[in-house]
Design an enzyme around this catalytic site. Sequence first.
Site, PDB file in Angstrom:
ATOM      1  CG  ASN A 135      -7.248  29.037  19.764  1.00  0.00           C
ATOM      2  OD1 ASN A 135      -7.852  29.358  20.753  1.00  0.00           O
ATOM      3  ND2 ASN A 135      -7.565  28.022  19.214  1.00  0.00           N
ATOM      4  CE  LYS A 156      -6.121  24.621  20.847  1.00  0.00           C
ATOM      5  NZ  LYS A 156      -6.201  23.602  20.010  1.00  0.00           N
ATOM      6  CG  HIS A 199     -10.477  25.992  16.422  1.00  0.00           C
ATOM      7  ND1 HIS A 199     -10.480  24.780  17.079  1.00  0.00           N
ATOM      8  CD2 HIS A 199      -9.171  26.413  16.271  1.00  0.00           C
ATOM      9  CE1 HIS A 199      -9.316  24.384  17.051  1.00  0.00           C
ATOM     10  NE2 HIS A 199      -8.496  25.185  16.848  1.00  0.00           N
ATOM     11  CD  GLU A 254      -9.762  22.563  19.768  1.00  0.00           C
ATOM     12  OE1 GLU A 254      -9.817  23.361  20.507  1.00  0.00           O
ATOM     13  OE2 GLU A 254      -8.429  22.024  19.551  1.00  0.00           O
ATOM     14  CD  GLU A 314      -6.166  25.769  13.075  1.00  0.00           C
ATOM     15  OE1 GLU A 314      -5.208  26.284  13.756  1.00  0.00           O
ATOM     16  OE2 GLU A 314      -7.222  25.590  13.650  1.00  0.00           O
ATOM     17  N   GLY A 355      -3.033  19.924  17.950  1.00  0.00           N
ATOM     18  CA  GLY A 355      -2.861  19.326  19.163  1.00  0.00           C
ATOM     19  C   GLY A 355      -2.180  18.181  19.298  1.00  0.00           C
ATOM     20  CB  SER A 399       1.643  20.381  15.780  1.00  0.00           C
ATOM     21  OG  SER A 399       0.477  19.360  16.269  1.00  0.00           O
TER      22      SER A 399
END
Length: 251
Positions: A9, A11, A95, A97, A167, A173, A213
């Site tokens: 991904n 992003k 996701h 985010e 996730e 991240g 991560s």
Amino acid sequence: MRKRIIAGNWKMFKLSGEAADFAEHIKEQLTASDQVEAVICPPALYLNDLLQRFETTAIKVGAQTMHDTDEGAFTGEISPAMLKDLGVQYVILGHSERRQYFNETDDTVNKKVLAAFNHHLVPIVCVGESLEQREALETVSIVSAQVEKAFQGVTAEQAKQAVIAYEPIWAIGTGKTATADDANEVCAAIRHKVETLYSTDVANAIRIQYGGSVKPENITELLSKDNIDGALVGGASLDPAAFVQLVEAGT
Ligand code: PEP
């Protein structure tokens, strides 16, 4: 036997030349495998270019999000029909985010999952708990509820094709990874949820990734676990050499 799936991904990273260089690099390094599938999810602007570059390879291309309707007055959005028309095969949905910054709810995720299946796109459905929820021992109930809502109205045949990405939000991240045993335990709980929603057959077919991560140093241990069928990778997927190592760890 489930085929592993390593998805990158990107992003909102990379300019077009960097995307092209990355594609050419991994094209040379990765060969088709029965054991692992490689998917790159670039910014939407580069989908077409990557699809063309990967045309003669086994590397697949996915979108990072999409709208849930075929067309309409939705400035800035991309529809499932447009993705399918281009040749995109996967789409990341829900996701954290998107949930955090773009107000996506379980209900919007469900609409998008249904729209993806209607267009024969494979959804990578993201679920995961916050640090607060983990500390309150709510992980399994939170992710189970997210799975149940995301799959409302999805048939068993469709669910078998889906990918779920577990996730934990606190691991995305941040450099913090769930231990392989913890990740496996939650992936097992997700598989159990799928079994109660559908059947053992569907639960055995659906692929469940871990994300948060993931890097070349920790992928092997994660993939050694029974219920982890691959990884959704952010940061480490931006480096072509690292991405190749991540995919090769799945063979
Ligand atoms: C992600 O974006 O889905 C992700 C897991 O990011 P990272 O690998 O950087 O934690």
